[in-house]
Design an enzyme around this catalytic site. Structure first.
Site, short mmCIF file in Angstrom:
data_model
loop_
_atom_site.label_atom_id
_atom_site.label_comp_id
_atom_site.label_asym_id
_atom_site.label_seq_id
_atom_site.Cartn_x
_atom_site.Cartn_y
_atom_site.Cartn_z
N GLU A 234 12.55 -4.89 104.12
CA GLU A 234 13.38 -4.55 102.76
C GLU A 234 14.52 -3.97 103.59
O GLU A 234 15.67 -4.24 102.95
CB GLU A 234 12.62 -3.64 102.09
CG GLU A 234 11.49 -4.12 101.11
CD GLU A 234 11.81 -5.35 100.50
OE1 GLU A 234 12.72 -5.40 99.93
OE2 GLU A 234 10.76 -6.14 100.44
N TRP B 136 16.59 -6.69 104.30
CA TRP B 136 17.33 -7.33 102.98
C TRP B 136 18.68 -6.56 102.87
O TRP B 136 19.62 -7.11 102.62
CB TRP B 136 16.58 -6.90 101.73
CG TRP B 136 15.79 -8.20 101.30
CD1 TRP B 136 14.25 -8.33 101.46
CD2 TRP B 136 16.38 -9.42 100.73
NE1 TRP B 136 14.26 -9.42 100.82
CE2 TRP B 136 15.12 -10.34 100.38
CE3 TRP B 136 17.46 -9.88 100.31
CZ2 TRP B 136 15.15 -11.66 100.07
CZ3 TRP B 136 17.59 -11.16 99.73
CH2 TRP B 136 16.36 -11.94 99.61
N TRP C 171 28.66 -17.87 79.19
CA TRP C 171 28.22 -16.45 78.77
C TRP C 171 28.60 -15.80 77.30
O TRP C 171 29.70 -16.38 76.77
CB TRP C 171 28.71 -15.32 79.70
CG TRP C 171 28.56 -15.78 81.31
CD1 TRP C 171 29.29 -15.84 82.17
CD2 TRP C 171 27.50 -15.64 81.81
NE1 TRP C 171 28.66 -16.19 83.34
CE2 TRP C 171 27.28 -15.92 83.11
CE3 TRP C 171 25.86 -15.15 81.24
CZ2 TRP C 171 26.44 -15.81 84.10
CZ3 TRP C 171 24.80 -15.49 82.45
CH2 TRP C 171 25.13 -15.75 83.55
N ASN D 232 12.73 -1.07 91.82
CA ASN D 232 13.29 -2.31 92.34
C ASN D 232 12.76 -3.62 91.27
O ASN D 232 13.44 -4.46 90.86
CB ASN D 232 12.74 -2.74 93.59
CG ASN D 232 13.34 -4.07 93.98
OD1 ASN D 232 14.31 -4.56 93.94
ND2 ASN D 232 12.41 -5.03 94.44
N TRP E 207 26.36 -11.74 84.48
CA TRP E 207 25.74 -10.58 85.58
C TRP E 207 26.77 -9.40 85.95
O TRP E 207 26.40 -8.54 86.34
CB TRP E 207 25.42 -11.40 86.57
CG TRP E 207 26.34 -12.11 87.56
CD1 TRP E 207 26.45 -13.44 87.52
CD2 TRP E 207 26.99 -11.56 88.56
NE1 TRP E 207 27.56 -13.97 88.30
CE2 TRP E 207 27.87 -12.88 88.96
CE3 TRP E 207 27.06 -10.42 89.20
CZ2 TRP E 207 28.78 -12.92 90.03
CZ3 TRP E 207 28.01 -10.30 90.41
CH2 TRP E 207 28.81 -11.31 90.69
N TRP F 230 22.51 -8.68 92.17
CA TRP F 230 22.80 -9.29 90.64
C TRP F 230 23.00 -10.86 90.71
O TRP F 230 22.59 -11.55 89.88
CB TRP F 230 23.83 -8.89 89.95
CG TRP F 230 23.71 -7.52 89.47
CD1 TRP F 230 23.59 -6.23 89.81
CD2 TRP F 230 22.98 -7.26 88.16
NE1 TRP F 230 23.20 -5.13 88.99
CE2 TRP F 230 22.75 -5.93 87.83
CE3 TRP F 230 23.05 -8.19 86.98
CZ2 TRP F 230 22.64 -5.54 86.64
CZ3 TRP F 230 22.37 -7.82 85.93
CH2 TRP F 230 21.90 -6.28 85.53
#
Ligand code: FAD
Length: 487
Positions: free
Chosen positions: A286, A289, A317, A352, A370, A393
């Protein structure tokens, strides 16, 4: 401009510019300056809000206030101070150099596009000056340019990035905090932190934040120790359960650099005697990440504003301000989504797993861009991070590098049932549902009237009806996506 000025003890003076490294431990810029025997003028500059990385969010502003207070106190214990100045760094730094006669500037590197552009200008202006500008690594585990694919390119996919990371050398060992910091003979003036008005007053929506958080370097180290003691065992499986204490909650400390990722990395070394290797490896993955997100931001500076995959530029959108507001306020009628959005509002944090569910709901159930979600999270998260927020996102939207496929649309009911089976997380943040039986807590609109009555729930009055039908919303999202494919 005076240069190579020495203080009364004969040492040269430098400006130590604190940015996203509000710590004394494992601070290479600070330690190097101390080891070189320099007189140090620490400064934090409140820079104007930036377009590409986005303005400082309100929740993180609260954190920053407390973090600067803590850093200032730590510096004072070592005989130093933290100066506060406001304005564009390209103006503040030269003014401070002239005022103090400092002959150099030291800082730890930052990797957001605006920060890089500003740093470059200052570097160019002062590279020939006295001690010049010296910059150091430390915000991430490895520099974003360090890891390359076999073909010498930048990574777009996490797993090969991780493998390259594993094959590379270990991040450097953290450096201990200095014991003392040489102060100038006279201190330049400082602004007053109170005047920056970083903390809310009327209304004080952050009133409960201190129940959850202790900003500052000490708080970060205590959080790390508590996680290793109580949370790391079982991390691999329990990190997905929002009602379990098995995530570190170190992200806000990392976001402002109160603890270095290398410190966290090395704290988990040698733990396999007491912990399962799987838990340790997964936790480290993680952290990687986070590095991967910075790798993406560094090589694609428009990450916050532009779809990585330009195919999404044509996505239809919806402009739906009412739905957006219901999502922001945790009033969608989907309990796991509402619990997440209220956790965010009340604590400045969201688990998360729930971030993924709430983001998927905004993008795929409500068909809202987003970037609206990125903006709201940036304003409300204490851990708002230009790399991780934008990359995550785009990951959920399907528009990012190595993104989840668009057709992976989270069902908010089954996600709730899977990851919060007893509904404990929902009960905590959506108290109007606290007496619902577990069977219906994630789908109150399907509960028989008698069950609702028994639990004191009146749909549409005490708790909203679902604002969209997930099945229909899913079909609409897929149709919109298919339209893109047909382009
Ligand atoms: P732990 O599980 O304890 O992980 C340890 C550390 O690893 C974290 O502190 C974090 O630095 C890093 N990390 C963990 N997961 C991720 C991830 N998916 N991506 C990048 N780094 C990760 N994280 C932020 O720090 N700032 C953000 O603004 C942010 N926005 C997000 C927005 C969305 C839509 C999503 C889905 C995720 C976002 N994340 C963000 C990533 C992740 O949710 C948080 O890092 C994590 O929840 C922080 O909790 P923790 O410290 O307990 O994590």
């Amino acid at each position: 401009m005076p240069s190579n000025t020495t203080s009364a003890n004969g040492s040269k003076t430098i400006i130590l510019w604190f940015r996203k490294d509000l710590r004394l431990q494992d601070n290479a810029a600070l330690s190097t300056a101390v080891s070189q025997g320099l007189t140090i003028i620490p400064v934090y500059i409140r820079e104007p809000q930036e377009a590409a990385t986005g303005p400082l969010g309100a929740a993180q502003a609260w954190w920053l206030h407390h973090s600067l207070t803590a850093l200032s106190a730590s510096l004072e214990k070592l005989g130093s101070r933290l100066l506060l100045r406001s304005g564009p760094a390209q103006e503040v730094i030269p003014a401070l150099m002239a005022e103090t006669g400092a002959s150099g500037i030291y800082w730890n590197r930052r990797y957001d596009p605006n920060g890089i552009a500003i740093d470059k200008q200052i570097k160019e202006a002062y590279c020939q000056h006295g001690l010049g500008v010296k910059s150091f690594a430390g915000q991430i585990l490895h520099e974003p340019t360090r890891l390359k694919t076999g073909a010498g390119n930048n990574f777009r996919v996490y797993t090969p990035f991780w493998k390259a990371f594993e094959a590379s050398t270990e991040p450097p060992e953290p450096i201990p905090a200095p014991q003392a910091i040489a102060a100038p003979d006279a201190w330049p003036s400082s602004e007053d932190l109170k005047d920056w008005k970083l903390v809310p007053t009327k209304p004080n929506w952050a009133a409960r934040f201190p129940e959850f958080w202790t900003p500052g370097e000490d708080g970060a180290h205590k959080r790390l120790a508590a996680f290793i003691e109580n949370g790391l065992a079982g991390y691999r499986t329990l990190r997905d359960s929002p009602d379990k204490p098995n995530v570190s909650m170190l992200s806000p400390h990392l976001a402002l650099g109160e603890i270095s990722p290398a410190t966290i990395w090395h704290a988990t070394r040698g733990l396999t005697d007491s912990h399962s290797a799987e838990d340790v490896i997964h936790f480290r993955k993680e952290l990687i990440w986070r590095d991967f997100s910075y790798h993406l931001l560094f090589h694609f500076p428009a990450l916050r504003n532009k779809n990585w995959n330009p195919k999404f530029d044509a996505f239809p959108w919806r402009d739906a301000p009412e739905a957006l507001e219901k999502w922001q306020r945790g009033q969608t009628g989907y309990p796991i989504v509402d619990a997440g959005m209220r956790q965010l509002w009340q604590t400045g944090f969201m688990h998360n797993r729930v971030r993924m569910i709430t983001a998927s709901f905004l993008i795929k159930d409500l068909l809202i861009d987003w970037r609206e979600g990125e903006r709201w999270f940036r304003d409300t998260l204490v851990d708002a991070d230009p790399a991780s927020n934008a990359a995550s996102w785009q990951w959920v939207a399907g528009s990012g590098a190595d993104a989840a496929p668009f057709f992976r649309i989270f069902n908010p009911v089954s996600q709730g049932e899977k990851f919060d089976p007893e509904g404990q997380y929902v009960r905590r943040f959506v108290p109007e549902l606290k007496d619902m039986p577990a069977k219906f807590i994630h789908k109150p609109s399907e509960a028989p009237f008698a069950v609702l009555k028994e639990a004191g729930v009146s749909l549409g009055k005490t708790y909203p009806l679902p604002i969209v039908d997930h099945g229909k919303a899913r079909d609409a999202a897929m149709a919109a996506f298919q339209g893109l494919r047909g382009e």
